[in-house]
Design a protein around this motif. Structure first.
Motif, PDB file in Angstrom:
ATOM      1  N   UNK A  64      18.120  23.065  -8.459  1.00 18.27           N
ATOM      2  CA  UNK A  64      17.387  23.603  -7.020  1.00 18.27           C
ATOM      3  C   UNK A  64      17.152  25.141  -6.894  1.00 18.27           C
ATOM      4  N   UNK A  72       9.964  30.414  -2.990  1.00 15.39           N
ATOM      5  CA  UNK A  72      10.004  29.066  -4.146  1.00 15.39           C
ATOM      6  C   UNK A  72       9.124  28.133  -3.698  1.00 15.39           C
ATOM      7  N   UNK A  74       9.384  25.097  -5.850  1.00  9.43           N
ATOM      8  CA  UNK A  74       9.682  24.155  -6.887  1.00  9.43           C
ATOM      9  C   UNK A  74       9.072  22.886  -6.845  1.00  9.43           C
TER      10      UNK A  74
ATOM     11  N   UNK B 248      11.968  23.899   3.001  1.00 15.53           N
ATOM     12  CA  UNK B 248      12.852  23.584   1.920  1.00 15.53           C
ATOM     13  C   UNK B 248      12.657  22.674   0.909  1.00 15.53           C
ATOM     14  N   UNK B 249      11.825  21.536   1.415  1.00 18.70           N
ATOM     15  CA  UNK B 249      11.521  20.452   0.613  1.00 18.70           C
ATOM     16  C   UNK B 249      10.725  20.850  -0.655  1.00 18.70           C
ATOM     17  N   UNK B 250       9.647  21.668  -0.197  1.00 17.71           N
ATOM     18  CA  UNK B 250       8.827  22.241  -1.188  1.00 17.71           C
ATOM     19  C   UNK B 250       9.298  23.233  -2.132  1.00 17.71           C
ATOM     20  N   UNK B 251      10.228  23.823  -1.469  1.00 17.73           N
ATOM     21  CA  UNK B 251      10.739  25.072  -2.247  1.00 17.73           C
ATOM     22  C   UNK B 251      11.903  24.389  -3.329  1.00 17.73           C
ATOM     23  N   UNK B 252      12.503  23.395  -3.043  1.00 18.91           N
ATOM     24  CA  UNK B 252      13.257  22.678  -3.909  1.00 18.91           C
ATOM     25  C   UNK B 252      14.930  23.166  -3.515  1.00 18.91           C
ATOM     26  N   UNK B 253      14.990  23.158  -2.307  1.00 21.49           N
ATOM     27  CA  UNK B 253      16.186  23.367  -1.695  1.00 21.49           C
ATOM     28  C   UNK B 253      16.947  22.279  -0.815  1.00 21.49           C
ATOM     29  N   UNK B 254      18.013  21.757  -1.252  1.00 22.67           N
ATOM     30  CA  UNK B 254      18.503  20.219  -0.659  1.00 22.67           C
ATOM     31  C   UNK B 254      19.977  20.450  -0.325  1.00 22.67           C
ATOM     32  N   UNK B 267      18.827  23.537   5.131  1.00 22.03           N
ATOM     33  CA  UNK B 267      17.943  22.907   3.862  1.00 22.03           C
ATOM     34  C   UNK B 267      17.471  21.512   4.249  1.00 22.03           C
TER      35      UNK B 267
END
Lengths: 264, 382
Positions: A64, A72, A74, B248-254, B267
């Motif tokens: 993450x 970000x 990602x 947050x999904x696109x950023x990679x935060x879960x 997130x």
């Protein structure tokens, strides 16, 4: 000084083929895989590696990003790489389907289905020799042995299923759009979008297994069986000895310019 | 919530006249029309047209059938935005028959329904909540001594259109989940010859119901629908694509558990099994209980209640993917796939070792009688 066009020898071999001497004593170089097929193979290699790695991340994000979301992207990048690789493998699939109609006898439609009684017996013989290590009892093929061919045919069908389920999910973001219109019939057919997701995710695992076994058997065929598997997917052909007999090939039927022939 | 001391809307007077009589201001009526026009995707510029169409509307007859259900859809509908007029609209249109809302009871209620249906045959709107049990001749749900299926078929006969309200009315919802003991089905499985609009959700958002009714009153027909029969103005986009946590999904935060750092920071609930990526609903925009909040906003993953047969197809609610039957409850496809891949790797390693050992033995055997020469047999392995 003579003009360059005259001094250059007339090209007998297409520009994209390896310029190797065709005959070495008892050995004759046999042309098997056309350039489009080989390009498709190596493009698929890089696409499949990308698709499996990014696909596993999309299915279950295994690392993450901390801090602010605005700094970000990602998952966005993983998804972009996944969709890009998917688009590339779809193009490779289109080339392969085209080549099923215009390729040589080892590449065409009928070659995908080695289901004659003799071929099925050979599947059994190949399997048996794999398990008993009796190389001398293994039937010989210049192209794929029927067991290998069945594995490749399976991978083609799995890839087709991946493409259909993948586009079906891709189309969800734009209902009524291009992909949703073409692939929207799938979710109701299999029992919902989550089922489509499960199928796509399950079939992913076919690729690591296939790649492991495929690479191993290809290297084994090259080094132990002397079948030239690895070199033929690079150069397009392999050497065969005139002392050997093959199930799918007769050296005396070999035309002088095999790449021009559609039917051996 | 209801307009107190509201005079009943009499046949013959238009909605405009009726609102004037009950003391609803022109301003609040236009506010309501504007909001409905926006929800319907017509834009605020269409508000005058909606107002014009609504105010000249004669009193519509609506029969509201409550079948095998929990009454949650009625509750949700009562909590619609713009309560005064929205509820007035529902209050007046549901006047003829609604078990939860009407004052009449027993034979009087049944008689009111029969009279309303006979008088407005072919013109009334039928709102249906709940599913129809089909096993044991439908004995699992009876009203006034008759099965609900008979009530439905009778009411549908003279209906101009049917609004299937909630997951039960279209797919049977929880009653129809495996193993479906009562043989519950939706209205569309019983009634084939009437236009049916599917207001999906368990329950649906009240404003979507009101907007659909307004659409029917304004245009005289049901709104455009998607392939599941849901109005496009509400169910045209995925929750995932409208979600306030999408960044947050696109950023990679879960969120990984409901009490972790990510959960506190709001997130993405993707790893908690959120079905937003497979669910079409206006929840993120319209929200619930007068724009108070919505499930994902409150930190709970979407369970996909607007999707077909969601109790079966979206389960388990807290996992990304469905379970794989035949491998036990807790086995996920990744465990099985990874095990098979490791198995394949082990098999390859074992076979490669065997091959190498075999080759070494063979070469030794060949070298013993006549070392250095390659036998014909070995070359013949091509």
């Amino acid at each position: 000084m003579t003009p360059a066009t005259e001094s250059r020898p007339r090209r007998e071999i297409p520009w994209f083929e390896a310029r190797v001497p065709r005959v070495h004593g008892d050995f004759t170089w046999v042309y098997l895989w056309g350039a489009p097929l080989r390009v498709m193979h190596w493009v698929s290699v890089f696409s499949i590696i990308t698709l499996v790695v990014t696909g596993l991340y999309i299915g279950q994000p295994y690392f993450m990003a901390g801090g602010e979301a605005s700094s970000h992207f990602l998952m966005g990048r993983f998804r972009f790489a996944h969709f890009l690789a998917a688009a590339i493998i779809v193009m490779a699939a289109i080339v392969r389907v085209y080549w099923l109609f215009v390729g040589n006898v080892y590449e065409r439609w009928p070659a995908l289905f080695p289901v004659t009684p003799r071929n099925l017996r050979n599947v059994w013989l190949v399997l048996k020799s794999y398990f008993t290590m009796r190389l001398e009892k293994q039937p010989h093929f210049v192209g794929h042995n029927p067991l290998a061919q069945l594995a490749y045919t399976t991978i083609y069908f799995v890839t087709a299923a991946m493409i259909v389920t993948g586009f079906s999910m891709y189309g969800q973001a734009a209902p009524g759009g291009f992909f949703d219109t073409i692939f929207g019939w799938l979710p109701p057919l299999v029992g919902g979008l989550q089922r489509v997701r499960l199928i796509h995710h399950t079939l992913l695992w076919v690729y690591p297994m296939f790649v492991l076994i495929h690479v191993y058997l290809a290297i084994r065929a090259d080094s132990v069986e002397h079948a030239g598997g690895v070199s033929s997917i690079l150069t397009g052909g392999r050497f065969v000895s005139s002392h050997d007999t093959f199930e799918d090939f007769n050296i005396h039927d070999q035309p002088s310019e095999p790449w021009k022939s559609k039917h051996h | 919530m209801f307009v107190r001391n509201a005079e009943p809307w009499m046949d013959g007077s238009s909605l405009g006249e009726h609102l004037e009589e009950t003391g609803v201001s022109r301003r609040s009526f236009l506010e309501f029309c504007t909001e409905m026009a926006v929800i319907l995707g017509l834009g605020s510029a269409a508000a005058p047209s909606v107002a014009k169409a609504l105010e000249s509307q004669a009193r519509p007859t609506v029969i509201w059938l409550e079948m095998q259900e929990c009454t949650g859809c009625v509750e949700s509908t009562l909590r619609t935005e713009a309560p005064t007029i929205g509820n007035l609209l529902l209050d007046v249109v549901s006047l003829d028959y609604s078990e939860t809302l009407m004052a009449a009871a027993g034979h009087a209620a049944e008689k009111a329904k029969a009279d309303a249906m006979a008088k407005n045959k072919g013109k009334y709107v039928l709102v249906v909540t709940g599913s129809v049990p089909t096993k044991e001749d439908g004995m699992y749900c009876t009203v006034a001594g008759r099965t609900i299926r008979q009530h439905l078929e009778e009411a549908a006969e003279g209906a101009a259109a049917i609004i299937a309200l909630g997951a039960c009315a279209h797919w049977g919802s929880v009653q129809a989940a495996r193993p479906n003991p009562t043989g519950a089905v939706g209205v569309r499985d019983i009634i084939k010859n009437k236009p049916i609009v599917n207001i999906a959700g368990c329950p649906p958002i009240g404003d979507v119901v009101t907007a659909t009714v307004v659409h029917f009153l304004t245009f005289g027909r049901l709104p455009a629908v998607d392939r599941e029969g849901r109005p496009l103005f509400a169910y045209g986009n995925r929750i995932h694509d409208q979600c306030s946590r999408r960044a947050h999904f696109d950023a990679g935060q879960y969120v990984e558990s409901f009490d972790d750092e990510g959960a506190r920071k709001g997130w993405c609930l993707y790893e908690m099994g959120c079905k937003g990526p497979a669910t079409y609903s206006p929840c993120p925009i319209v929200q619930w209980n007068q724009r108070t909040n919505w499930p994902i906003g409150a930190g709970h993953p979407c369970i996909g209640c607007t999707e077909p047969y969601f109790w079966d197809t979206m389960a388990p609610f807290y996992n990304r993917l469905p379970n794989v039957s035949g491998f036990g409850v807790e086995h996920r496809i990744d465990t099985i796939g990874a095990s098979l891949a490791v198995g394949a790797a082990a098999g390859v390693a074992a076979h490669a070792t065997m091959t190498v050992m075999h080759q070494i033995r063979r070469r030794k055997a060949h070298q013993t009688p006549d070392s250095g020469s390659t036998s014909g047999e070995e070359r013949n392995n091509g």
